[in-house]
Design a protein around this motif. Structure first.
Motif, mmCIF file in Angstrom:
data_model
loop_
_atom_site.group_PDB
_atom_site.id
_atom_site.type_symbol
_atom_site.label_atom_id
_atom_site.label_comp_id
_atom_site.label_asym_id
_atom_site.label_seq_id
_atom_site.Cartn_x
_atom_site.Cartn_y
_atom_site.Cartn_z
ATOM 1 N N TYR A 141 41.492 45.386 35.520
ATOM 2 C CA TYR A 141 42.279 46.506 34.999
ATOM 3 C C TYR A 141 43.709 46.041 34.836
ATOM 4 N N ILE A 142 44.428 46.703 33.923
ATOM 5 C CA ILE A 142 45.817 46.361 33.621
ATOM 6 C C ILE A 142 46.722 47.322 34.373
ATOM 7 N N THR A 143 47.748 46.787 35.002
ATOM 8 C CA THR A 143 48.670 47.620 35.750
ATOM 9 C C THR A 143 49.666 48.281 34.810
ATOM 10 N N ALA A 144 50.405 49.248 35.326
ATOM 11 C CA ALA A 144 51.396 49.953 34.509
ATOM 12 C C ALA A 144 52.455 48.975 34.016
ATOM 13 N N TYR A 145 52.760 49.015 32.725
ATOM 14 C CA TYR A 145 53.630 48.009 32.114
ATOM 15 C C TYR A 145 55.040 48.038 32.697
ATOM 16 N N SER A 146 55.570 49.201 32.963
ATOM 17 C CA SER A 146 56.963 49.310 33.406
ATOM 18 C C SER A 146 57.125 49.225 34.918
ATOM 19 N N ASN A 147 56.023 49.277 35.655
ATOM 20 C CA ASN A 147 56.135 49.287 37.118
ATOM 21 C C ASN A 147 54.939 48.562 37.730
ATOM 22 N N ASP A 148 54.807 47.278 37.361
ATOM 23 C CA ASP A 148 53.616 46.556 37.799
ATOM 24 C C ASP A 148 53.817 45.755 39.069
ATOM 25 N N GLY A 149 55.045 45.711 39.582
ATOM 26 C CA GLY A 149 55.291 44.998 40.832
ATOM 27 C C GLY A 149 55.032 43.511 40.743
ATOM 28 N N GLY A 150 55.082 42.952 39.553
ATOM 29 C CA GLY A 150 54.865 41.525 39.384
ATOM 30 C C GLY A 150 53.421 41.142 39.138
ATOM 31 N N ILE A 151 52.512 42.122 39.141
ATOM 32 C CA ILE A 151 51.099 41.876 38.863
ATOM 33 C C ILE A 151 50.751 42.625 37.583
ATOM 34 N N ASP A 152 50.382 41.888 36.521
ATOM 35 C CA ASP A 152 50.096 42.507 35.225
ATOM 36 C C ASP A 152 48.634 42.908 35.073
ATOM 37 N N VAL A 153 47.742 42.089 35.593
ATOM 38 C CA VAL A 153 46.305 42.346 35.509
ATOM 39 C C VAL A 153 45.678 41.991 36.849
ATOM 40 N N VAL A 154 44.710 42.794 37.257
ATOM 41 C CA VAL A 154 43.972 42.510 38.486
ATOM 42 C C VAL A 154 42.522 42.219 38.129
ATOM 43 N N LEU A 155 42.028 41.062 38.571
ATOM 44 C CA LEU A 155 40.625 40.689 38.366
ATOM 45 C C LEU A 155 39.848 40.941 39.647
ATOM 46 N N GLU A 156 38.619 41.356 39.491
ATOM 47 C CA GLU A 156 37.731 41.522 40.634
ATOM 48 C C GLU A 156 36.530 40.615 40.458
ATOM 49 N N ARG A 157 36.348 39.689 41.403
ATOM 50 C CA ARG A 157 35.208 38.794 41.366
ATOM 51 C C ARG A 157 33.952 39.534 41.813
ATOM 52 N N PRO A 158 32.785 38.964 41.545
ATOM 53 C CA PRO A 158 31.541 39.612 41.977
ATOM 54 C C PRO A 158 31.483 39.890 43.475
ATOM 55 N N ASP A 159 32.185 39.070 44.281
ATOM 56 C CA ASP A 159 32.205 39.286 45.733
ATOM 57 C C ASP A 159 33.298 40.263 46.155
ATOM 58 N N LYS A 160 33.883 40.972 45.179
ATOM 59 C CA LYS A 160 34.901 42.003 45.381
ATOM 60 C C LYS A 160 36.277 41.436 45.715
ATOM 61 N N GLU A 161 36.433 40.136 45.718
ATOM 62 C CA GLU A 161 37.750 39.544 45.940
ATOM 63 C C GLU A 161 38.656 39.866 44.748
ATOM 64 N N LEU A 162 39.911 40.239 45.031
ATOM 65 C CA LEU A 162 40.870 40.593 43.997
ATOM 66 C C LEU A 162 41.775 39.406 43.685
ATOM 67 N N ILE A 163 42.029 39.196 42.405
ATOM 68 C CA ILE A 163 42.903 38.126 41.945
ATOM 69 C C ILE A 163 43.977 38.749 41.059
ATOM 70 N N GLY A 164 45.231 38.501 41.394
ATOM 71 C CA GLY A 164 46.332 39.029 40.603
ATOM 72 C C GLY A 164 46.757 38.060 39.514
ATOM 73 N N ILE A 165 47.066 38.605 38.338
ATOM 74 C CA ILE A 165 47.530 37.773 37.226
ATOM 75 C C ILE A 165 48.922 38.224 36.801
ATOM 76 N N GLN A 166 49.801 37.255 36.621
ATOM 77 C CA GLN A 166 51.080 37.523 35.971
ATOM 78 C C GLN A 166 51.069 36.798 34.626
ATOM 79 N N ILE A 167 51.545 37.489 33.595
ATOM 80 C CA ILE A 167 51.473 36.978 32.231
ATOM 81 C C ILE A 167 52.876 36.954 31.630
#
Length: 286
Positions: free
Chosen positions: A167-193
């Motif tokens: 899912y994509i975080t709010a553009y104006s208030n993303d806290g440095g994380i633009d997109v969050v990925l969820e792996r099949p094992d439910k682990e979360l990975i943050g993306i900055q673009i």
């Protein structure tokens, strides 16, 4: 046409295409080739008419005679009609192959149409992401013209195609994380673009590391449209951050495109009323 970025068509000669080119004229990918039913009839008279320009050239430049150049209308043979489709950027070409005998020489002629890459209005944020992805696959050097928010959606879409929930975080208030990925094992990975032309600095990687910690994420991806300064790599190796530069993301985009575009091409024959002549050549003399 269900080729989202190529809704118009032209004579293949206009973009310097030729019958034996099986690589995409835009992204260079090896195209899929399949024989299709021919909805376009080419008469012997049309074949001979298009041959006249080549005939004049051959006589003038090589001095060949009528035994090589005078075509026999009764020998017209419809060899095949093929669809060539790029499953990375969705460009396409349709070509019809015909042959006709001269007294001692067999000639091949090709008629066809090619897709045209249309210009996108990058100020329009309503353009479907699929269409933008096709355009970027063909014209990746235009990535800097895309709105940063739209480019975030493109990155998110690519990783979704590669099997992640996201899912994509709010553009104006993303806290440095633009997109969050969820792996099949439910682990979360943050993306900055970062859609930057300049190289990413060390300070930006450190700031991203802080954002990951604040959001309780143990892994991160930093995606940019340029490259990283050398000092960024020691930090990424010490912490779970993968650095994805412009070339690496383009490779990911192409992989995602292949997954999404494989066998996805369809065409409406009524939208292509005619085929254009674009090349002739002879087979070996007999």
């Amino acid at each position: 046409m269900k080729a989202w970025s190529y809704k118009q068509h032209i004579n293949p000669k206009i973009i310097n295409d030729f019958p034996f080119n099986s690589n995409c004229r835009y992204c260079g990918n090896k195209m899929e080739i399949q024989e299709i039913k021919s909805y376009w009839d080419i008469t012997a008279a049309e074949f001979i008419k298009t041959f006249e320009e080549l005939k004049f050239y051959m006589r003038k430049e090589t001095g060949v005679g009528d035994e090589t150049l005078n075509l026999r209308p009764d020998t017209l043979d419809d060899e095949s009609t093929s669809l060539l489709h790029c499953n990375i950027c969705s460009w396409w070409r349709i070509q019809k192959h015909l042959s006709m005998w001269a007294p001692s020489q067999l000639w091949d002629s090709y008629f066809g149409v090619s897709g045209v890459l249309k210009n996108l209005d990058f100020t329009d944020q309503s353009i479907p992401i699929k269409e933008i992805r096709n355009y970027l696959a063909a014209r990746y050097n235009h990535r800097f013209h895309i709105h940063p928010k739209v480019f975030e959606e493109v990155v998110s879409s690519v990783f979704k195609s590669l099997g992640y929930n996201n899912y994509i975080t709010a553009y104006s208030n993303d806290g440095g994380i633009d997109v969050v990925l969820e792996r099949p094992d439910k682990e979360l990975i943050g993306i900055q673009i970062k859609r930057y032309k300049k190289s990413i600095k060390v300070e930006q990687i450190r700031s991203f590391l802080g954002a990951l910690m604040i959001n309780n994420m143990t892994k991160g991806l930093f995606v940019c449209t340029s490259d990283f300064q050398s000092g960024c790599f020691p930090i990424s190796k010490s912490f779970p951050i993968m650095l994805i530069n412009a070339q690496s993301f383009y490779e990911a985009l192409k992989e995602a495109q292949q997954k999404d575009n494989d066998n996805a091409f369809e065409f409406n024959k009524s939208s292509i009323p005619r085929l254009y002549y674009f090349d002739s050549l002879h087979r070996n003399s007999l």
